[in-house]
Scaffold this active site. Structure first.
Site, PDB file in Angstrom:
ATOM      1  N   GLU A   1      20.943  45.978 -15.141  1.00 51.15           N
ATOM      2  CA  GLU A   1      20.380  45.489 -13.880  1.00 51.15           C
ATOM      3  C   GLU A   1      18.925  45.947 -13.901  1.00 51.15           C
ATOM      4  O   GLU A   1      18.638  47.140 -13.780  1.00 51.15           O
ATOM      5  CB  GLU A   1      21.116  46.072 -12.669  1.00 51.15           C
ATOM      6  CG  GLU A   1      22.592  45.670 -12.560  1.00 51.15           C
ATOM      7  CD  GLU A   1      22.824  44.255 -12.023  1.00 51.15           C
ATOM      8  OE1 GLU A   1      21.847  43.493 -11.831  1.00 51.15           O
ATOM      9  OE2 GLU A   1      24.002  43.914 -11.789  1.00 51.15           O
TER      10      GLU A   1
ATOM     11  N   HIS B   1      24.494  34.509 -15.227  1.00 51.55           N
ATOM     12  CA  HIS B   1      24.524  33.322 -14.360  1.00 51.55           C
ATOM     13  C   HIS B   1      23.952  32.087 -15.074  1.00 51.55           C
ATOM     14  O   HIS B   1      23.898  32.055 -16.295  1.00 51.55           O
ATOM     15  CB  HIS B   1      23.799  33.610 -13.043  1.00 51.55           C
ATOM     16  CG  HIS B   1      24.225  34.921 -12.447  1.00 51.55           C
ATOM     17  ND1 HIS B   1      25.415  35.094 -11.770  1.00 51.55           N
ATOM     18  CD2 HIS B   1      23.625  36.153 -12.463  1.00 51.55           C
ATOM     19  CE1 HIS B   1      25.531  36.357 -11.389  1.00 51.55           C
ATOM     20  NE2 HIS B   1      24.466  37.025 -11.799  1.00 51.55           N
TER      21      HIS B   1
ATOM     22  N   HIS C   1      20.815  41.160 -16.117  1.00 53.10           N
ATOM     23  CA  HIS C   1      20.952  40.764 -14.713  1.00 53.10           C
ATOM     24  C   HIS C   1      19.882  41.457 -13.877  1.00 53.10           C
ATOM     25  O   HIS C   1      19.205  42.373 -14.357  1.00 53.10           O
ATOM     26  CB  HIS C   1      22.326  41.182 -14.171  1.00 53.10           C
ATOM     27  CG  HIS C   1      23.455  40.332 -14.617  1.00 53.10           C
ATOM     28  ND1 HIS C   1      24.077  39.426 -13.786  1.00 53.10           N
ATOM     29  CD2 HIS C   1      24.078  40.239 -15.819  1.00 53.10           C
ATOM     30  CE1 HIS C   1      25.049  38.818 -14.465  1.00 53.10           C
ATOM     31  NE2 HIS C   1      25.065  39.292 -15.696  1.00 53.10           N
TER      32      HIS C   1
ATOM     33  N   GLU D   1      18.081  34.586  -9.385  1.00 55.71           N
ATOM     34  CA  GLU D   1      18.291  35.585 -10.423  1.00 55.71           C
ATOM     35  C   GLU D   1      18.467  34.938 -11.793  1.00 55.71           C
ATOM     36  O   GLU D   1      17.981  35.441 -12.808  1.00 55.71           O
ATOM     37  CB  GLU D   1      19.523  36.440 -10.089  1.00 55.71           C
ATOM     38  CG  GLU D   1      19.765  37.556 -11.103  1.00 55.71           C
ATOM     39  CD  GLU D   1      21.201  38.064 -11.096  1.00 55.71           C
ATOM     40  OE1 GLU D   1      21.903  37.896 -10.082  1.00 55.71           O
ATOM     41  OE2 GLU D   1      21.625  38.619 -12.133  1.00 55.71           O
TER      42      GLU D   1
HETATM   43 ZN   LIG Z   1      23.700  38.951 -11.799  1.00 53.07          ZN
END
Ligand SMILES: [Zn+2]
Length: 449
Positions: free
Chosen positions: A412, A282, A351, A297
């Site tokens: 993640e 992002h 992420h 995030e």
């Molecule tokens: Zn993400």
């Protein structure tokens, strides 16, 4: 021409005749590469290239182009045994883009087939100085052909040594480097400023403007203009504080991107060391997931990536590149393309996840089978370094792991929707530990530890 100085013969200098730049036909032939015929009896010059034929007659202020009569700003003249023809007219009829810098009396020529690339256009001092924004004008009375289907330039942004040009159609920009002073020129043929451009950028009466750049020492200013009407060309110039390499990313996804390769942070594979691409998920207008306490995030991802970077900086056995090092929006396409273009050895995207309030732990995602061994190694270190529960290595079709061409994983590192995960994720201690885990995993996979 195309950023390089033409070597004009001694008796073949370009001349300024009543405000028109005139060029000897010998130069037209030898340097521009067009076929030139001279018929002495009628004093007619015939210039040919592919399907265009221009006929000019000495002292006659009109020419024929493919049989069609057009006015000339200046008639061809005979001078010291050579015939001089108007440079702008001949060049533009042959499809070249012509620029004129009145301050330095310099003509710039860009050929339509001049490939865009990695600064291979120009080296050394070409003697080009001053403004690239000089309006070339069109005083010759040449009818401007109707320009349809022009691409609209919607906006220009600069951040983190990355220039992003938003366009509404696929374009084929011509990018080159000029010296004295150093600058990178981006010409977008068959383009105009979209109406939306002027709402965010200043445009003067001559369809030109600039942005001062203060945050990045490598770039002082970005200028833009409607550089030529025939063909309609938008020119964007990055004024640099010194010579810089760059790379062009044009995925035809609505964005043309020019990355400045400062700090040699875009190593070539020539070094023989493995190249690692680290991707902070992002950024910019894309916040990613929003945490239970409304944190973004994108900021967490970047913070971890910066810590990974600090560790990788100390590693002499590998090179690395970040897809972003600031809070900037980068398309998924460009992230994958960057790694592919660099022929990177591994790709790691960072992420954090979001789901139910009770979901907790770490996951490692891959898409292509060849990424499985890398995913297994990275996941082992992710579980250990995060101290969170093991939610396993998982296959999923994600753009960056699917479209890359090297082993690629998406980590993640915890759940932002989970109160206790979230509280942990934003701590320095957790981020430092995970960053070390990422580096250890990469090193193990690459056989460097
Ligand atoms: Zn993400």
């Amino acid at each position: 021409m195309n950023g390089e100085a033409l070597n004009l013969p001694k008796n073949g200098q370009v001349q300024n005749v009543k405000g028109n730049v005139m060029i000897p036909i010998r130069v037209v032939m030898e340097e521009l590469g067009f076929d030139v015929d001279w018929e002495k009896r009628t004093r007619t010059v015939t210039i040919k290239q592919s399907d265009t034929t221009i006929k000019l007659v000495v002292n006659q202020a009109s020419a024929t182009v493919n049989g069609k009569k057009l006015a000339l700003g200046a008639a061809p003249i005979l001078k010291e045994d050579t015939t001089l023809v108007p440079l702008r007219f001949v060049s533009e009829q042959m499809g070249l883009t012509v620029g004129w810098d009145n301050a330095t009396k310099t003509v710039y020529l860009i050929t339509p087939d001049h490939g865009s690339g990695n600064g291979n256009g120009i080296e050394g001092n070409t003697g080009n100085t001053g403004s690239d924004n000089g309006s070339p004008g069109n005083g010759s009375g040449i009818p401007v052909p109707e320009q349809q289907n022009l691409a609209g330039v919607k906006g220009i942004g600069f951040d983190a040594n990355r220039l992003i040009i938003a366009v509404d159609k696929n374009v084929t920009p011509d990018v080159f480097h000029l010296t004295g002073p150093d600058r990178i020129v981006i010409d977008i043929p068959n383009a105009r400023f979209d109406e939306s451009f002027s709402s965010n950028h200043s445009l003067d009466a001559f369809q030109a403007g600039f942005m001062d750049i203060n945050d990045y020492p490598d770039v002082t200013k970005i200028r833009y203009s409607q550089f030529s009407d025939n063909p309609s060309t938008i020119r964007i110039v990055m004024d640099l504080s010194g010579a810089r390499n760059y790379s062009l990313l044009n995925a035809n996804d609505g964005y043309v991107i020019i990355d400045l390769n400062v700090d040699q942070s875009y190593p070539s594979k020539g070094s023989g060391k493995p190249l690692v691409v680290i991707d902070a998920g992002h950024g910019g207008t894309d916040p990613g997931a929003i945490s239970v306490t409304k944190k973004k995030e994108k900021d967490l991802n970047l913070s971890i990536v910066k810590k990974v970077e600090a560790l990788l900086k100390k590693e002499t056995q590998l090179d690395y590149v970040l897809t972003r090092s600031t809070d900037v929006y980068v398309t998924l396409q460009d992230r994958a393309k960057l790694a592919n273009n660099l022929n990177a050895d591994v790709f790691v995207s960072i992420h954090a996840n979001s789901g139910s309030a009770t979901a907790s732990g770490v996951e490692t995602y891959y898409t292509r089978q060849e990424s499985v061994p890398f995913a297994n190694v990275m996941h082992k270190y992710l579980v250990k370094s995060s101290g969170l529960s093991d939610r396993k290595v998982r296959a999923k079709s994600l753009h960056v792991t699917r479209e890359t061409t090297m082993p690629a994983v998406l980590l993640e590192v915890g759940y932002l929707s989970n109160k206790s995960d979230e509280a942990l994720l934003y701590t320095e201690k957790f981020q430092n530990s995970v960053a070390q885990g990422v580096v250890d995993g990469i090193k193990e996979y690459l056989g460097l530890k």
